[in-house]
Scaffold this motif. Structure first.
Motif, PDB file in Angstrom:
ATOM      1  N   ASP A  38       0.725  -1.113   0.114  1.00 13.76           N
ATOM      2  CA  ASP A  38      -0.036  -0.097   0.203  1.00 13.76           C
ATOM      3  C   ASP A  38       0.820   1.408   0.160  1.00 13.76           C
ATOM      4  N   LEU A  81      -7.016   2.592  -0.955  1.00 14.13           N
ATOM      5  CA  LEU A  81      -6.350   1.223  -0.061  1.00 14.13           C
ATOM      6  C   LEU A  81      -6.633   1.113   1.448  1.00 14.13           C
ATOM      7  N   LYS A  84     -11.158  -1.720   2.994  1.00 12.89           N
ATOM      8  CA  LYS A  84     -11.023  -3.251   3.029  1.00 12.89           C
ATOM      9  C   LYS A  84     -12.343  -3.921   2.473  1.00 12.89           C
ATOM     10  N   SER A  92      -7.904  -4.998  -0.510  1.00 14.29           N
ATOM     11  CA  SER A  92      -8.487  -3.497  -0.573  1.00 14.29           C
ATOM     12  C   SER A  92      -9.342  -3.141  -1.642  1.00 14.29           C
TER      13      SER A  92
END
Length: 345
Positions: A38, A81, A84, A92
């Motif tokens: 990420d 990102l 979830k 993500s």
């Protein structure tokens, strides 16, 4: 913690329960739920945003509105990102909400069952995509393997007690550990439409011997129509158990691979037939070429298999470019007959 986990596993084993493994998260995390990947994806947006903010400040044109507008792409990426999946927390929104949808739209969705030799440049040939060349001597022939399918009867354990269930599972465990080709076996359960053709055929033969008046004839036609509609319905299916045996074709020697899979098939049928589960044994049947063709068409196109039924075999063996089902053929014949009567009149 390990002791508690071991006690939990032992209690579940005694109750004949299985704890399904959770999806393995392969990501490496920097801090908390912030993964390195990420940070890697967000870094270019953060650097570009910082560069534009620096240039904006250096040029003397700094204002809050412009700064917020320049920060919007980076903030959007960070939020995407950080959001979830509702179930799979390691996935993500960028993956399941954007990338997966993009790949789905770009993916080829329409395929056709070609006949003859496989053209490797034909992206629409379903045989090329699945690697299935066809049916060869009661086997599926792929580019690398011969695959044989066995239909196995079911064992009802719903009314068995705990000791009977444990004995059944232990017997099946012995079968798995005693097989020399265990790695070449697959187990699957496939839902298929129930074929009522034989029932209707016996029903029609029985009614032909009787004297039927007009009322009974209407009832018989209504019953036959309801049976046909029931056979085409998705609400009435049969779940069948299959064991799939795979034999690699080494050095392109198909005859040797066929001999090996014949020997393994005989051993497999003998071992399955010798298994006894609480005074009941398994019934094993090796699918022939016609049954393999029906199973193949059922798995790739269930709706067509329901509506076409046993006519799939005639379509698969037909060399004509156009084929149709019984209902479509009857409608076409009726239409042609009406046209002929109109022309004659």
């Amino acid at each position: 913690m390990r002791h508690d986990s071991r006690l939990l596993n032992e209690s579940m084993r005694d109750d004949l329960k299985v704890q399904l493994p959770v999806p393995i998260d392969t990501k490496k995390y920097l801090i908390g739920r912030i993964a390195f990947v990420d940070v890697f994806l967000a870094s270019p947006f953060l650097l570009i945003t910082a560069l534009f903010l620096y240039l904006l400040y250096g040029s003397g044109m700094w204002n809050i509105t412009a700064a917020v507008f320049l920060c919007l792409p980076a903030i959007t990426v960070i939020l995407a990102l950080a959001t979830k999946h509702p179930v799979r927390k390691e996935i993500s929104f960028v993956e399941y909400g954007l990338l997966w949808r993009l790949f789905f739209k770009k993916r080829q969705k329409e395929f056709f069952k070609r006949k003859g030799e496989i053209d490797m440049s034909d992206i629409y040939d379903s045989r090329k995509v699945m690697g299935l060349k066809g049916v060869y001597l009661d086997c599926y022939e792929t580019s690398k393997n011969l695959v044989r399918v066995f239909e196995v009867s079911s064992i009802n354990l719903s009314l068995a007690n705990k000791s009977e269930k444990k004995a059944t599972l232990d017997t099946f465990k012995v079968f798995l550990t005693s097989s020399d080709f265990f790695t070449q076996l697959q187990f699957c359960k496939i839902a298929q439409p129930i074929n009522l053709d034989r029932h209707l055929q016996n029903f029609r033969q029985g009614k032909r011997k009787e004297n039927i008046d007009e009322v009974k004839s209407m009832l018989i036609q209504s019953y036959e129509k309801s049976m046909l509609d029931l056979g085409k319905s998705r609400n009435l299916v049969a779940r069948k158990n299959y064991i799939i045996l795979t034999q690699p074709i080494k050095n392109k020697d198909k005859d040797k691979a066929l001999l090996e899979i014949d020997n393994k098939s005989a051993i497999l049928v003998q071992k399955l037939g010798s298994l006894v589960f609480d005074q009941s044994s398994l019934t094993v049947k090796q699918l022939n070429s016609e049954e393999l063709t029906l199973l193949f068409h059922t798995t790739i196109d269930y709706d067509s298999a329901v509506s076409v039924g046993s006519h799939i075999l005639r379509r698969a063996n037909s060399s004509h470019d156009v084929s149709m089902g019984e209902e479509s053929m009857s409608k076409l014949i009726e239409s042609l007959q009406r046209d002929m009567e109109h022309i004659i009149q």
